[in-house]
Structures are given as structure tokens and as C-alpha cells.
Write a protein that holds these residues in place. Structure first.
Motif, PDB file in Angstrom:
ATOM      1  N   SER A  44       0.821  -1.212   0.000  1.00 36.08           N
ATOM      2  CA  SER A  44       0.000   0.000   0.000  1.00 36.08           C
ATOM      3  C   SER A  44       0.853   1.258   0.000  1.00 36.08           C
ATOM      4  O   SER A  44       0.545   2.228  -0.711  1.00 36.08           O
ATOM      5  N   TRP A  97       1.021   3.936  -2.936  1.00 34.13           N
ATOM      6  CA  TRP A  97       0.612   5.311  -2.635  1.00 34.13           C
ATOM      7  C   TRP A  97       1.624   6.319  -3.159  1.00 34.13           C
ATOM      8  O   TRP A  97       1.256   7.388  -3.634  1.00 34.13           O
ATOM      9  N   THR A 152      -5.111   3.983  -8.385  1.00 31.09           N
ATOM     10  CA  THR A 152      -5.385   5.032  -7.412  1.00 31.09           C
ATOM     11  C   THR A 152      -4.948   6.388  -7.937  1.00 31.09           C
ATOM     12  O   THR A 152      -5.534   7.421  -7.598  1.00 31.09           O
ATOM     13  N   THR A 178      -6.799  11.734   2.070  1.00 29.01           N
ATOM     14  CA  THR A 178      -6.826  10.775   3.174  1.00 29.01           C
ATOM     15  C   THR A 178      -7.757   9.614   2.851  1.00 29.01           C
ATOM     16  O   THR A 178      -7.429   8.444   3.102  1.00 29.01           O
ATOM     17  N   CYS A 182      -6.054   7.343   0.460  1.00 33.30           N
ATOM     18  CA  CYS A 182      -5.014   6.566   1.133  1.00 33.30           C
ATOM     19  C   CYS A 182      -5.633   5.389   1.891  1.00 33.30           C
ATOM     20  O   CYS A 182      -5.110   4.276   1.869  1.00 33.30           O
ATOM     21  N   VAL A 197      -3.497   5.862   9.864  1.00 37.16           N
ATOM     22  CA  VAL A 197      -3.523   6.751   8.696  1.00 37.16           C
ATOM     23  C   VAL A 197      -4.342   8.005   8.985  1.00 37.16           C
ATOM     24  O   VAL A 197      -3.941   9.128   8.653  1.00 37.16           O
TER      25      VAL A 197
END
Length: 246
Positions: free
Chosen positions: A37, A41, A122, A173, A176, A226
């Protein structure tokens, strides 16, 4: 028939003969999920910011390229994209590169394909956040930058992007958080991330509830970490006069 709870199974040695426990399986899956991840990201932020800028540039060609990127990656289901990157792309690249990739250890193939796929998927969503952040700025900011003699690149680097990124922290956010949750789809091509390890635990022990409760707690803790980091970033970077500013 009543379900037989057995939380001690998590500390039991695995039946495959490996020098670990079932909890060790889950922890190894957790590490893979976090690594996957975070790397994805980084790709998502870099590529998303690039195409987000393209979509706000003057003219027609560059914004059209950004729009095409978003249309492709947002309209193809994520699970299909995983299979495309793992099975199809190696056949489309030059033979030398494709053969090199196929000779890598399977775990490396699974992981690298997943990072690229999840990152680029993403990035299409981050692109829209960056575009909306730039377009939310007063037009006078761009004009003022140009009046100071800044080039287009300098205007974005020193004026537009620093402000835009500050006001899109909340939607970033959410993206994420989504990237951590979407990482579970990587199990479809064989990557033993957290959810895949949970299913493997169920296959070997039949303790379904213990396995997925433990995984749920792990995802919850990741999300809370996170969220708290994002809130700290938002607090430190907020600007007066904008959303979230004082």
C-alpha cells in the motif's frame, strides 16, 4: 451446531511444518499489505499529481491526455486490472523484458504487478482530487504568478500546487485509506497479503471467526493510524481562508 471458539489457535504452530505460528502468517500478511500500500501510494501521488496538472493546463491536447488516463483506469474494474498487469502486460512488452519478468520468483512477480496496478489505479482518483484542488483556487493566484514573471511550471511548483495540496488533504486521506483496503484484491493473483493469509488460516484450521476478526482489527488499526497522521498533516498545513483553515 455451536461454533467452537479457539483463540489459542493463533499461537499454534502451522500444520505445514514452517517454523512459525498462524499468527505469524497473519503478521507476515500485514507486512506485505503495508509495504504494498505504501509503495502504491507513492506511485499514486506522483502519477496522480502529474496528470492532475495536465488536466488544468491551457490548451486541448494535454488536458485530453489526462482525461483519457482517468477514463481508462477508473472505468476498468480493479480486479481486471490486476490480471492485465500480471498476465497480459508481460506478453505485450519487448520479449527480453517479458522473459526477464517471467523468470523472477513468483512472489516478486505478484508483488511488483500489484504495486504498479494499485498505484496507477489510485493515481486516476488522485488526479481528480488534484485537478479539483487547483480549479478551486481563485483565478487571481495564477494571474498573480504570471504577473511576477513566473513560467507555467514555476507557477504550479511555487504557487498553485502548494496551496492545492493543502486543501485536498481530507479527500487524499480517503484515497489513502482506500488503497489499503483495495490491496486485498491483490490476493486474486496470488499475493499473500493480509486477507489472503486469513483465508489460508481458515483453510487449515476452520476457525473462521477468529481469523477474520483478527484481520478486521488489523485493518481498523491501520486506518486509525492513517487517519491520525492525516489529521496531524492537515492541522500543520491548513491555510486561513480555505476549507479547514482558521
Amino acid at each position: 451446531m455451536a461454533y467452537h471458539w479457539n483463540w489459542g489457535i493463533l499461537l499454534s504452530p502451522v500444520s505445514t511444518g514452517e517454523p512459525t505460528t498462524y499468527l505469524g502468517w497473519l503478521l507476515s500478511g500485514l507486512v506485505v499489505t503495508v509495504e504494498l500500500s505504501l509503495l502504491a501510494w507513492v506511485i499514486a501521488l506522483a502519477v496522480g499529481a502529474f496528470f492532475g496538472v495536465l488536466r488544468t493546463l491551457p490548451g486541448k491536447l494535454l488536458p485530453a491526455i489526462g482525461t483519457l488516463y482517468v477514463a481508462i483506469f477508473r472505468n476498468i474494474p480493479l480486479i481486471v486490472q490486476f490480471f492485465i498487469w500480471y498476465l497480459v502486460i508481460p506478453e505485450l512488452v519487448p520479449p527480453e523484458l517479458g522473459n526477464w519478468y517471467k523468470q523472477l520468483p513468483p512472489t516478486v512477480q505478484f508483488f511488483s504487478s500489484s504495486v504498479i496496478c494499485l498505484g496507477l489505479f489510485t493515481a486516476a482518483r488522485v488526479c481528480e482530487q488534484v485537478r479539483s484542488g487547483i480549479e478551486a483556487l481563485p483565478r487571481g493566484q495564477r494571474a498573480a504568478a504570471q504577473a511576477l514573471g513566473l513560467t507555467t511550471a514555476q507557477s504550479y511548483r511555487y504557487v498553485l500546487l502548494p496551496v492545492a495540496f493543502r486543501i485536498i488533504v481530507p479527500p487524499l486521506t480517503s484515497e489513502c485509506l482506500n488503497i489499503f483496503k483495495n490491496s486485498a484484491v491483490a490476493s486474486t493473483i496470488g499475493l499473500l497479503e493480509l486477507s489472503a493469509q486469513a483465508r489460508q488460516l481458515v483453510d487449515y484450521t476452520a476457525q473462521t471467526y477468529e481469523s477474520f476478526i483478527a484481520v478486521t482489527v488489523a485493518y481498523f488499526l491501520i486506518n486509525m493510524i492513517v487517519l491520525n497522521i492525516a489529521r496531524w498533516i492537515e492541522k500543520k498545513t491548513r491555510l486561513p481562508g480555505y476549507i479547514g483553515g482558521k
